[in-house]
Design a protein around this motif. Structure first.
Motif, PDB file in Angstrom:
ATOM      1  N   PHE A  74     -28.598 -84.642  23.219  1.00 19.08           N
ATOM      2  CA  PHE A  74     -27.782 -85.551  23.959  1.00 19.08           C
ATOM      3  C   PHE A  74     -26.554 -85.121  23.638  1.00 19.08           C
ATOM      4  CE2 PHE A  74     -25.404 -89.431  22.576  1.00 19.08           C
ATOM      5  CZ  PHE A  74     -25.672 -90.302  23.747  1.00 19.08           C
ATOM      6  N   GLU A  75     -25.827 -84.913  22.450  1.00 19.60           N
ATOM      7  CA  GLU A  75     -24.556 -84.261  21.900  1.00 19.60           C
ATOM      8  C   GLU A  75     -24.240 -83.042  23.047  1.00 19.60           C
ATOM      9  OE1 GLU A  75     -24.907 -83.268  17.990  1.00 19.60           O
ATOM     10  OE2 GLU A  75     -25.212 -85.336  17.526  1.00 19.60           O
ATOM     11  N   GLN A  76     -25.315 -82.368  23.305  1.00 21.44           N
ATOM     12  CA  GLN A  76     -24.706 -81.138  24.065  1.00 21.44           C
ATOM     13  C   GLN A  76     -24.393 -81.374  25.406  1.00 21.44           C
ATOM     14  OE1 GLN A  76     -28.344 -78.869  22.910  1.00 21.44           O
ATOM     15  NE2 GLN A  76     -27.036 -77.166  22.268  1.00 21.44           N
ATOM     16  N   VAL A  77     -25.139 -82.678  25.842  1.00 18.93           N
ATOM     17  CA  VAL A  77     -24.959 -83.006  27.237  1.00 18.93           C
ATOM     18  C   VAL A  77     -23.723 -83.759  27.415  1.00 18.93           C
ATOM     19  CG1 VAL A  77     -25.987 -84.408  29.189  1.00 18.93           C
ATOM     20  CG2 VAL A  77     -27.614 -83.440  27.752  1.00 18.93           C
ATOM     21  N   LEU A  78     -23.480 -84.517  26.234  1.00 21.28           N
ATOM     22  CA  LEU A  78     -22.197 -85.189  26.478  1.00 21.28           C
ATOM     23  C   LEU A  78     -20.986 -84.204  26.410  1.00 21.28           C
ATOM     24  CD1 LEU A  78     -22.740 -88.249  23.897  1.00 21.28           C
ATOM     25  CD2 LEU A  78     -22.736 -88.223  26.416  1.00 21.28           C
ATOM     26  N   ALA A  79     -21.190 -83.240  25.689  1.00 21.84           N
ATOM     27  CA  ALA A  79     -20.115 -82.221  25.690  1.00 21.84           C
ATOM     28  C   ALA A  79     -19.973 -81.573  27.031  1.00 21.84           C
ATOM     29  CB  ALA A  79     -20.249 -81.085  24.366  1.00 21.84           C
ATOM     30  N   ILE A  80     -20.820 -81.142  27.606  1.00 19.18           N
ATOM     31  CA  ILE A  80     -20.900 -80.673  28.899  1.00 19.18           C
ATOM     32  C   ILE A  80     -20.214 -81.700  30.075  1.00 19.18           C
ATOM     33  CG2 ILE A  80     -22.297 -79.935  31.059  1.00 19.18           C
ATOM     34  CD1 ILE A  80     -24.128 -78.652  29.103  1.00 19.18           C
ATOM     35  N   MET A  81     -20.472 -83.018  29.854  1.00 22.31           N
ATOM     36  CA  MET A  81     -20.019 -83.884  30.599  1.00 22.31           C
ATOM     37  C   MET A  81     -18.581 -84.170  30.452  1.00 22.31           C
ATOM     38  SD  MET A  81     -22.925 -86.693  30.481  1.00 22.31           S
ATOM     39  CE  MET A  81     -22.071 -88.153  30.937  1.00 22.31           C
ATOM     40  N   LYS A  82     -18.100 -84.315  29.204  1.00 24.88           N
ATOM     41  CA  LYS A  82     -16.749 -84.330  28.861  1.00 24.88           C
ATOM     42  C   LYS A  82     -16.088 -83.085  29.369  1.00 24.88           C
ATOM     43  CE  LYS A  82     -13.658 -84.959  24.773  1.00 24.88           C
ATOM     44  NZ  LYS A  82     -13.513 -84.785  23.259  1.00 24.88           N
ATOM     45  N   LYS A  83     -16.360 -81.845  29.584  1.00 22.67           N
ATOM     46  CA  LYS A  83     -15.778 -80.839  29.834  1.00 22.67           C
ATOM     47  C   LYS A  83     -15.513 -80.951  31.393  1.00 22.67           C
ATOM     48  CE  LYS A  83     -16.773 -77.321  26.427  1.00 22.67           C
ATOM     49  NZ  LYS A  83     -17.372 -75.929  26.277  1.00 22.67           N
ATOM     50  N   ARG A  84     -16.448 -81.520  32.013  1.00 22.07           N
ATOM     51  CA  ARG A  84     -16.619 -81.519  33.657  1.00 22.07           C
ATOM     52  C   ARG A  84     -15.941 -83.125  34.067  1.00 22.07           C
ATOM     53  NH1 ARG A  84     -21.536 -78.279  35.975  1.00 22.07           N
ATOM     54  NH2 ARG A  84     -21.651 -76.796  34.006  1.00 22.07           N
ATOM     55  N   GLY A  85     -15.337 -83.865  33.071  1.00 20.58           N
ATOM     56  CA  GLY A  85     -14.724 -85.198  33.500  1.00 20.58           C
ATOM     57  C   GLY A  85     -15.825 -85.987  33.984  1.00 20.58           C
ATOM     58  N   VAL A  86     -16.999 -86.071  33.515  1.00 23.10           N
ATOM     59  CA  VAL A  86     -18.068 -86.883  33.911  1.00 23.10           C
ATOM     60  C   VAL A  86     -18.053 -88.085  32.801  1.00 23.10           C
ATOM     61  CG1 VAL A  86     -20.510 -87.425  34.275  1.00 23.10           C
ATOM     62  CG2 VAL A  86     -19.426 -85.186  35.159  1.00 23.10           C
ATOM     63  N   ILE A  87     -18.057 -89.418  33.154  1.00 27.43           N
ATOM     64  CA  ILE A  87     -18.204 -90.274  32.423  1.00 27.43           C
ATOM     65  C   ILE A  87     -19.512 -90.826  32.010  1.00 27.43           C
ATOM     66  CG2 ILE A  87     -17.133 -92.712  31.963  1.00 27.43           C
ATOM     67  CD1 ILE A  87     -15.118 -90.794  31.944  1.00 27.43           C
ATOM     68  N   TYR A  88     -19.871 -90.890  30.783  1.00 22.11           N
ATOM     69  CA  TYR A  88     -21.208 -91.607  30.583  1.00 22.11           C
ATOM     70  C   TYR A  88     -21.171 -93.217  30.499  1.00 22.11           C
ATOM     71  CZ  TYR A  88     -25.468 -92.214  27.505  1.00 22.11           C
ATOM     72  OH  TYR A  88     -26.610 -92.861  27.042  1.00 22.11           O
ATOM     73  N   ASP A  89     -22.115 -93.643  31.081  1.00 28.54           N
ATOM     74  CA  ASP A  89     -22.198 -94.816  31.511  1.00 28.54           C
ATOM     75  C   ASP A  89     -23.495 -95.539  31.646  1.00 28.54           C
ATOM     76  OD1 ASP A  89     -21.242 -97.461  31.782  1.00 28.54           O
ATOM     77  OD2 ASP A  89     -20.160 -96.837  33.694  1.00 28.54           O
ATOM     78  N   HIS A  90     -23.775 -96.765  31.587  1.00 28.66           N
ATOM     79  CA  HIS A  90     -25.282 -97.306  31.925  1.00 28.66           C
ATOM     80  C   HIS A  90     -25.670 -97.015  33.152  1.00 28.66           C
ATOM     81  CE1 HIS A  90     -24.898 -99.734  28.101  1.00 28.66           C
ATOM     82  NE2 HIS A  90     -23.889-100.099  28.623  1.00 28.66           N
ATOM     83  N   LEU A  91     -27.055 -96.658  33.054  1.00 32.00           N
ATOM     84  CA  LEU A  91     -27.834 -96.798  34.444  1.00 32.00           C
ATOM     85  C   LEU A  91     -29.209 -97.425  34.384  1.00 32.00           C
ATOM     86  CD1 LEU A  91     -27.896 -92.608  35.120  1.00 32.00           C
ATOM     87  CD2 LEU A  91     -26.426 -94.331  36.122  1.00 32.00           C
ATOM     88  N   THR A  92     -29.397 -97.848  35.398  1.00 36.28           N
ATOM     89  CA  THR A  92     -30.936 -98.453  35.643  1.00 36.28           C
ATOM     90  C   THR A  92     -31.835 -97.501  35.295  1.00 36.28           C
ATOM     91  OG1 THR A  92     -30.940 -98.347  38.069  1.00 36.28           O
ATOM     92  CG2 THR A  92     -30.016-100.370  37.116  1.00 36.28           C
ATOM     93  N   PRO A  93     -32.874 -97.624  34.689  1.00 38.52           N
ATOM     94  CA  PRO A  93     -33.732 -96.652  34.305  1.00 38.52           C
ATOM     95  C   PRO A  93     -34.456 -96.413  35.594  1.00 38.52           C
ATOM     96  CG  PRO A  93     -34.415 -98.776  33.319  1.00 38.52           C
ATOM     97  CD  PRO A  93     -33.217 -99.064  33.837  1.00 38.52           C
ATOM     98  N   ALA A  94     -35.159 -95.038  35.607  1.00 36.58           N
ATOM     99  CA  ALA A  94     -36.071 -94.616  36.759  1.00 36.58           C
ATOM    100  C   ALA A  94     -37.412 -95.336  36.436  1.00 36.58           C
ATOM    101  CB  ALA A  94     -36.358 -93.090  36.576  1.00 36.58           C
ATOM    102  N   ARG A  95     -38.201 -95.624  37.507  1.00 35.87           N
ATOM    103  CA  ARG A  95     -39.736 -96.261  37.310  1.00 35.87           C
ATOM    104  C   ARG A  95     -40.560 -95.540  36.590  1.00 35.87           C
ATOM    105  NH1 ARG A  95     -42.581 -95.099  43.122  1.00 35.87           N
ATOM    106  NH2 ARG A  95     -41.674 -92.936  43.223  1.00 35.87           N
TER     107      ARG A  95
END
Length: 202
Positions: A74-95
Motif C-alpha cells: 500500500f505504501e509503495q503504491v502511494l509513493a508511485i502515485m505521489k511521483k505521478r501526481g495521482v491523488i488517492y481518493d475514495h472509490l466505489t468498490p468493484a462487485r
C-alpha cells in the motif's frame, strides 16, 4: 517464479480478458488508486481474521505477515502515485469481492473455510493480473508489479493451506464453487473499471 505463475494459471478458471487489459492501460491513474485500496483491504481482511480466530496460531502468524506485506505494498503504491501526481481518493468498490463473499457460509467452521478460499482466489487473481499487465507498462511500474508476484503467489498458497487445515477434509468442492462464481465476475462485462472488475465496454 515461472512455476508459481503456472500453478496460479492452472488454479484460476480463466485468464484476464484482453479487453480488461486495454481498460487498465487506458485508465492507469484509476488502476493505481484502486490497487492501493485493494492492498489496504487485503491487510484489513488479514487483521480481521486475526481478531476473530485467536486460537489458531498458524493463521495468526501467516495473517500477521500477510498484513504487514500488504500495508508495505500500500505504501509503495502511494509513493508511485505521489511521483505521478495521482491523488488517492475514495472509490466505489468493484462487485468482485462482494460477489465472491455472497456464497460464504454463515457458521464456522464453514465460514472460516470459505473466507480463506475467497482470500486465496483474490490473491491468485491479483498475481495473474500483475503478470498480465507488466509487459505493457512503463519500466518503473512493470518492475513494481513483477516484484509483487512472489508475495501474492505465497499469499494464495497460505490461504489455501489454512482453508484445508480449517476444513479437516477436501475443500475441492468449495473451491470449484467459488471459482465458478469468479469466472463469471471476471468475464462478464462491468459498468466501471476496477482492478478486479470484468471488462468494460465503451
Amino acid at each position: 517464479m515461472t512455476a508459481a505463475l503456472d500453478a496460479i494459471h492452472s488454479f484460476l478458471p480463466c485468464r484476464t480478458p484482453q479487453r480488461w487489459i486495454e481498460n487498465a492501460l487506458a485508465n492507469q491513474d484509476l488502476m493505481l488508486i484502486d490497487h492501493a485500496h485493494c492492498e489496504k483491504k487485503a491487510a484489513s481482511t488479514a487483521l480481521s481474521l486475526m481478531y476473530r480466530y485467536v486460537d489458531n496460531p498458524d493463521l495468526l502468524n501467516k495473517m500477521s505477515r500477510l498484513a504487514r506485506e500488504e500495508l508495505r505494498h500500500f505504501e509503495q503504491v502511494l509513493a508511485i502515485m505521489k511521483k505521478r501526481g495521482v491523488i488517492y481518493d475514495h472509490l466505489t468498490p468493484a462487485r468482485y469481492a462482494a460477489g465472491l463473499r455472497q456464497a460464504v457460509r454463515s457458521e464456522d467452521p464453514g465460514r472460516l473455510v470459505d473466507v480463506l478460499i475467497v482470500g486465496a482466489i483474490i490473491e491468485a487473481r491479483s498475481c495473474e493480473r500483475f503478470a498480465a499487465l507488466a509487459p505493457h507498462l512503463d519500466d518503473r511500474l512493470a518492475e513494481f508489479y513483477n516484484s509483487l508476484l512472489k508475495s501474492e503467489a505465497r499469499h494464495y498458497r497460505d490461504y489455501l493451506t489454512l482453508a484445508e487445515q480449517a476444513a479437516g477434509e477436501s475443500i475441492d468442492g468449495r473451491v470449484a464453487a467459488f471459482l465458478a462464481i469468479e469466472q463469471r465476475l471476471i468475464e462478464e462485462p462491468d459498468t466501471e473499471f476496477r482492478f478486479h472488475s470484468g471488462p468494460v465496454s465503451d
